[in-house]
Design an enzyme around this catalytic site. Structure first.
Site, PDB file in Angstrom:
ATOM      1  N   GLU A 219      -9.648  11.794  -1.939  1.00 24.12           N
ATOM      2  CA  GLU A 219      -8.916  10.621  -1.423  1.00 24.12           C
ATOM      3  C   GLU A 219      -9.817   9.756  -0.539  1.00 24.12           C
ATOM      4  OE1 GLU A 219      -5.951  10.056  -2.492  1.00 24.12           O
ATOM      5  OE2 GLU A 219      -4.772  11.895  -2.608  1.00 24.12           O
ATOM      6  N   GLN A 249      -4.690   3.027  -4.820  1.00 23.85           N
ATOM      7  CA  GLN A 249      -3.714   3.890  -4.163  1.00 23.85           C
ATOM      8  C   GLN A 249      -3.955   3.978  -2.665  1.00 23.85           C
ATOM      9  OE1 GLN A 249      -2.121   7.462  -6.262  1.00 23.85           O
ATOM     10  NE2 GLN A 249      -3.890   7.151  -7.580  1.00 23.85           N
TER      11      GLN A 249
END
Length: 727
Positions: A219, A249
């Site tokens: 991430e 995202q």
DNA sequence: GTATGGAGCATGTTA
DNA sequence: TGCTCCATAC
């Protein structure tokens, strides 16, 4: 070592997994097998002997992701996972600081403050220093301090142009002094402290740089500046950084995440091998087409388009309800019919933008007798009774912990109130010692002094009695002898709290069995190990706040915010409350980059679904006890109409004109003969089209609140604003 | 020192 | 609407 099978990977995934030792940025779209690539890469590196297990560092944001990685890795390779440097940023920093506490200027058994502890400490500091809480709200200061730390800024380094900031910096400094004196560390401090440790200490930095040949980051789009610089410290000239992320995202800019780190990475770590994973294994075609179309409206992207080899699947279904209650009813019926068709409720998720929206849904589900589970809210280690128990444990580990002492000195009630504590604090401040030391000195007169003396006696007694006990028994003993248990037993609503205290004993037991009570491990080859069950458990409690709800037996519908849904997937997803002002949220519209972040949030929501996706809105809903009228979300106009099957009158055409359909006709009291109603569409010469959402006043004073499609929500005086009916 | 009520107030959330 | 915080009453 066993061979790792790469047969089931697609060419891009395989390329990423088997990349030679070099820096790489993997742009991994939603559902493209990101976690799989990350763990397989890890396993492949080790299995092919390119690196020893101890030579790898893998970092994630959540405990869940870290656990997932460890579990999958253990399934692929036979190895002891305990000493691996795989964990969250904060978990790894914690380990680093325990191992090198002296160099970092900390006691080895330093306590970790969670957000609530930090806020409590700030408030205590305010009181002690007589700081005006009105002008400098503690919450704002907390935000300021954490924000500064996340930028890597100590007080002296913060730029101060105005008096207000100058004052805040002073408080920041004062806060630091307090933390240092008490030996406590907040979340941001874990990061900053270990960053500084590495930056300052060349030998140590050299040691870790030589050791970690491969650094893997999950991430990556969610990293903040400090985390980025922390990685830079650990990555040496001979190490390879493998960063996996998806700029589309990125939904945590509001808490300091910088997508720009992806560009920064390409610059600072050049040459960087770029690999895009665009094949999606999760969602069917229509869902992906919708998501791609939506996100194409964002200008600042690295660029990526998801595709699937699966069929188009079912169309998206949309429903515009007159009210929030009708919306909830529609959802319940749709869910019921899916469950009747044999779909497990577990595979259905109800998503919303803000937590407040769950209430109506819960109400409808409850009435329908449908089992559901809400994510978010109070977590185990954050509950008041658990924090009380932990405070006692902290006092056993370190009585000088002022925060802990203040928390439980009068729980259960011992007649030590605000006044007595003020006196105690004055004594402590005067002598420059901790509250505990001041209490031990026994200079407080009267009944309060006697009570304090008893409290000191209690803690000392507990210390001796529990010294030789294993952790779970220690907790058990403390609960019984501190009076906490009796306190909640006599409380008529204390049953659930008692159960949570029992659960704490189980948690201690589980912690001991899982970790062996290890506070920190130096390396995977079984080097240095620090055994300190109590301190380890306390750190564990702060770093892993636990689940919000225990998993229940029977399959339940899943309710959560879109943020909470990131990383998860479901067969069927309902995205609810798709209204302007709600999703996208009105507060975000004025923030820089806000609208784009909202769109990414919507993108995350859409890509959670495998097969079925429902979009719903309510044209009027109760919010904060008031009825609000909203126009449909702009996102409807950004989705290709042909992908959507409307189960109510379509809102598409109307969105284009900025007007909703089916708004219930309710007369606005004040408008009298003007013919304007709440819910009516109007046109304003300057602001364009909008909908009347509220009204007040009479005659010449009448004002209406209009939600403009372009300009947001505005109050307008009817006398001056020439509003034309447009509906 | 503790219990109660009214005012004020509202995104998202991990460690 | 429902909570958190502070002031006031017991």
């Amino acid at each position: 070592m066993s061979a790792i099978s790469l047969d089931t990977l697609n060419p891009e995934q395989r390329a990423a997994v088997t990349l030679p030792a070099q820096n790489a940025l993997i742009l991994a779209g939603a559902g493209s097998g990101k976690t799989r690539v990350l763990t397989t890469r890890l396993a492949w590196l080790i299995a092919t002997g390119q690196v020893s297990p101890g030579g790898v560092l893998a970092v994630t944001f959540t405990n869940k992701a870290a656990k997932e990685m460890l579990t999958r890795l253990a399934a692929m390779l036979p190895l002891k996972v305990r000493g691996l440097w795989i964990g969250t940023f904060h978990g790894l920093c914690n380990r680093l600081l325990r191992l090198h506490h002296r160099d970092a200027g900390l006691p080895q058994l330093f306590q970790i403050l969670d957000m609530a502890d930090q806020l409590a400490l700030l408030k205590r500091m305010y009181k002690a220093a007589n700081i005006d809480d009105e002008r400098f709200p503690a919450r704002a200061l907390q935000h300021f301090i954490n924000g500064s730390k996340e930028q890597g800024l100590r007080p002296h380094a913060v730029a101060t142009q105005d008096d207000y900031t100058r004052r805040q910096v002073e408080f920041y400094q004062l806060y630091e002094t307090t933390c240092q004196r008490e030996g406590v560390v907040d979340f941001a401090e874990l990061l900053l402290r270990s960053f500084e440790l590495l930056a300052r200490n060349e030998a140590l930095r050299g040691h870790y740089r030589a050791r970690f040949r491969h650094l893997l980051v999950d991430e990556f789009q969610d990293t903040n500046l400090l985390q980025y610089r922390w990685l830079q410290q650990l990555a040496g000239p001979d190490s390879a950084v493998f960063a996996v992320g998806d700029d589309d995202q990125s939904i945590y800019a509001f808490r300091g995440a910088e997508v720009a780190n992806m560009q920064r990475f390409e610059r600072d770590f050049a040459p960087v091998r770029l690999i895009k994973l665009e094949q999606n294994y999760r969602s069917q075609g229509n869902i992906l087409d919708a998501a791609n179309a939506l996100i194409a409206n964002n200008a600042t992207r690295l660029g990526k388009n998801l595709w699937t080899s699966e069929g188009q699947g079912e169309p998206l279904r949309a429903f515009a309800a007159p009210t929030d209650v009708d919306e909830a009813r529609f959802i319940v019926e749709a869910v019921q019919s899916l469950v009747d068709q044999g779909l497990s409720a577990q595979e259905i998720a109800l998503l919303y933008r803000s937590n407040a929206q769950s209430r109506v849904l819960e109400h409808a589900l409850f009435n329908a007798g449908m089992p559901y589970r809400v994510y978010g809210g109070m977590r185990f280690f954050e509950r008041a009774e658990v924090k009380h128990a932990l405070a006692y444990l902290r006092l056993l580990a370190n009585p000088e912990d002022d925060n802990a002492l203040l928390r439980v000195v009068n729980v259960p009630p011992r007649g030590i109130g605000t006044r007595s504590l003020e006196v105690l604090q004055e004594h402590a401040r005067g002598a420059g010692v901790s509250l505990w030391a001041a209490a031990c000195a026994g200079r407080i007169a009267g009944r309060a002094g006697a009570s304090l003396g008893q409290f000191v006696g209690l803690i000392e007694r507990l210390q001796t009695e529990t010294a030789a006990l294993p952790l779970p028994e220690m907790v058990e003993h403390m609960l019984a002898r501190s009076g906490l248990k009796a306190h909640y037993q006599s409380d008529k609503d204390g049953q659930e709290r008692l159960e949570n205290l029992e659960e704490l004993v189980n948690a201690a037991d589980g912690f001991l069995r899982e970790t062996g009570g290890v506070l920190a491990v130096m390396d995977a080859e079984g080097g240095e190990t620090l055994l300190e069950p109590l301190a380890g458990f306390l750190a564990h409690a702060a770093l892993e706040a636990g689940d919000t709800q225990a998993a229940e037996g029977r399959p339940a519908l899943q309710l959560m915010t879109v943020h909470a849904a990131k990383g998860l997937e479901f067969d069927t997803v309902f995205i609810t409350g798709l209204e302007e002002g709600l999703f996208p949220h009105e507060n975000s519209l004025n923030e820089a980059g806000g609208p784009e972040e909202e769109r990414r949030l919507m993108y995350v929501a859409l890509t959670r679904a495998r097969r079925r996706l429902y979009l719903s809105l309510a044209q009027c809903r109760m919010l904060h006890g008031q009825t609000r009228y909203n126009v449909p979300s702009r996102f409807f106009s950004e989705l290709p109409p042909e992908l959507i099957e409307w189960l109510s009158a379509s809102v598409h055409a109307r969105v284009a004109r900025g007007t909703p359909s089916m708004v219930p006709e309710r007369r606005a009291q004040p408008s009298g003969g003007s013919g304007l109603r709440i819910g009516q569409s109007v046109r304003h010469a300057k602001f364009g089209l909008g909908v009347i959402v509220n009204a007040e006043g009479l005659g010449d004073d009448a004002r209406v609140q209009v939600n403009f499609h372009e300009g947001g929500v505005k109050w307008l005086a009817l006398e001056y604003a020439k509003l034309q009916s447009a509906g």
